[in-house]
Design an enzyme around this catalytic site. Structure first.
Site, PDB file in Angstrom:
ATOM      1  N   ASP A  83       0.842  -1.193   0.000  1.00  0.00           N
ATOM      2  CA  ASP A  83       0.000   0.000   0.000  1.00  0.00           C
ATOM      3  C   ASP A  83       0.879   1.246   0.000  1.00  0.00           C
ATOM      4  OD1 ASP A  83      -2.377   1.430   0.101  1.00  0.00           O
ATOM      5  OD2 ASP A  83      -2.582   1.285   2.278  1.00  0.00           O
ATOM      6  N   GLU A 142      -1.787   6.076  -8.594  1.00  0.00           N
ATOM      7  CA  GLU A 142      -2.737   7.037  -8.020  1.00  0.00           C
ATOM      8  C   GLU A 142      -2.629   8.361  -8.748  1.00  0.00           C
ATOM      9  OE1 GLU A 142      -3.389   9.416  -3.820  1.00  0.00           O
ATOM     10  OE2 GLU A 142      -3.259   7.240  -3.731  1.00  0.00           O
ATOM     11  N   GLY A 199      -7.862   7.482   7.786  1.00  0.00           N
ATOM     12  CA  GLY A 199      -8.223   7.690   9.180  1.00  0.00           C
ATOM     13  C   GLY A 199      -9.718   7.670   9.436  1.00  0.00           C
ATOM     14  N   HIS A 232      -9.667   4.627  -2.172  1.00  0.00           N
ATOM     15  CA  HIS A 232      -8.885   4.654  -0.935  1.00  0.00           C
ATOM     16  C   HIS A 232      -9.702   5.334   0.165  1.00  0.00           C
ATOM     17  CE1 HIS A 232      -4.565   3.574  -1.949  1.00  0.00           C
ATOM     18  NE2 HIS A 232      -5.230   3.364  -3.081  1.00  0.00           N
ATOM     19  N   ASN A 275     -10.257   0.091  -0.310  1.00  0.00           N
ATOM     20  CA  ASN A 275      -9.302   0.050   0.797  1.00  0.00           C
ATOM     21  C   ASN A 275      -9.977   0.318   2.139  1.00  0.00           C
ATOM     22  OD1 ASN A 275      -7.472  -0.255  -1.278  1.00  0.00           O
ATOM     23  ND2 ASN A 275      -6.058   1.303  -0.510  1.00  0.00           N
TER      24      ASN A 275
END
Length: 359
Positions: A83, A142, A199, A232, A275
């Site tokens: 990752d 990305e 987060g 993500h 993710n």
């Protein structure tokens, strides 16, 4: 069943119109919890490891643990993914330790804090694709920086995340640029920026299109119908686990994650990899707190770890079912990496041309 590359797994997911949750892993308990859920659901698995996790657990320990999980769950196709790789060396050493897939995140420079320009991103991602494909490993790239459309700020995860504030154009992937990027880098999957962040504290309210730009995914899928899209920062931060966490001494402030129904919507428009990290952390930590609060004389770590594993497994099963992953492990015949390398070399796995706006 052998280890599977990300490319083969996501090709299968695209053929059968499902998505695959990619769970971050740091330790044995997470690995067992995820794999038990996969066995119960007949679901293929993506276990992904951040640079922080590699530092925490050590590459040797992680490699041996992955071997053990592969041996214990032989019927589950297992993709092992790096990752947010920050440079070529991070990606190549991951492959050296048995990873079947790597992410080269060239949206940030090597310090994993400074936003990079398009040319830098293309150059380093294309180099990783060239090298990884030579040995049959898959590559995720990305385009755009992960961060909040509410605040313009990102959330660093294991030291990875931009500093300062960015404008909206930097926080959303441009569909036309995405088409160029895939063609110029040869990536197998593309992580896009749509307003999600790492987060627990993603949104201050239930997200709407103003702060969670699912329409960007639809536009990218329209331009790149054969490209596997990656979301993500897609933990849903379940309210029930927030409540357990806070009921037993925690102090998590009000927050909202990415609703499962929005992820399912994304899967209809080409999202194949999703993710998830915070959801498992939260479930495990809430279970820990509940044991510590209700059994205050308990000091056997197993009495904390087993409920935490059960909690994580429950989250995994729910995601396997919601994303349509369940029931697909037994349908996959794994292609070995040397054969994938041969296919890359032949050009048969080259990205399909983007669909023009006029088409």
């Amino acid at each position: 069943m052998a280890r599977i590359t990300l490319r083969q797994l996501l090709d299968h997911a695209a053929e059968r119109s499902y998505g695959v949750p990619a769970f971050n892993i740091n330790n044995m308990e997470q690995g067992l919890a995820i794999m038990e859920a996969a066995r119960a659901s007949d679901a293929p698995v993506i276990l992904q490891v951040s640079r922080g996790a590699r530092s925490y657990a050590n590459d040797v320990m992680l490699a041996k643990m992955m071997e053990a999980l592969e041996e214990m769950y032989p019927d589950i196709p297992l993709c092992i993914h790096q990752d947010h790789g920050n440079n070529v060396a991070t990606c190549l050493t991951a492959i050296q330790h048995g990873f079947t897939s790597v992410m080269m995140d060239g949206s940030l420079k090597e310090d994993a804090k400074t936003p990079a320009d398009y040319d830098y991103n293309v150059s380093i991602t294309a180099e990783v694709s060239r090298l990884a494909h030579m040995v049959g490993a898959s590559v995720e790239g990305e385009l755009g920086c992960l961060g909040s459309l509410e605040t313009g700020h990102g959330e660093a995860e294991d030291g990875h995340g931009f500093e300062g504030a960015l404008d909206r154009s930097q926080l959303l992937t441009d569909p036309d640029e995405a088409a160029r990027f895939v063609a110029e880098t040869g990536v197998d999957a593309l992580a896009v920026a749509i307003g999600t962040s790492h987060g627990a504290y993603k949104f201050t309210r239930k997200p709407t299109g103003e702060v969670l730009a699912m329409d960007v995914i639809e536009k990218i899928h329209e331009r790149l119908p054969d490209t596997h899209i990656v979301m993500h920062g897609s933990s849903s931060v379940p309210q029930e686990w927030q409540d357990v966490f806070n009921a037993h001494g925690g102090q998590m402030r009000e927050t909202y994650g990415v609703p499962v129904e929005e992820i399912v919507r994304g899967i209809r428009f080409g999202v194949r990899k999703v993710n998830i990290d915070t959801d498992l952390r939260l479930a495990a930590a809430a279970a820990f707190r509940r044991v510590a609060d209700t059994s205050r004389s308990e000091f056997d770590p197993r009495k904390f770890l087993k409920p935490a594993m059960d909690a994580m497994s429950a989250v995994c099963k729910a995601r396997f079912e919601a994303f349509g992953t369940a029931g697909n492990a037994s349908r996959i015949k794994v292609v070995p990496m040397p054969e994938m390398a041969r296919r890359y070399a032949s050009g048969s796995l080259k990205p399909q041309s983007a669909r023009s706006e006029a088409a």
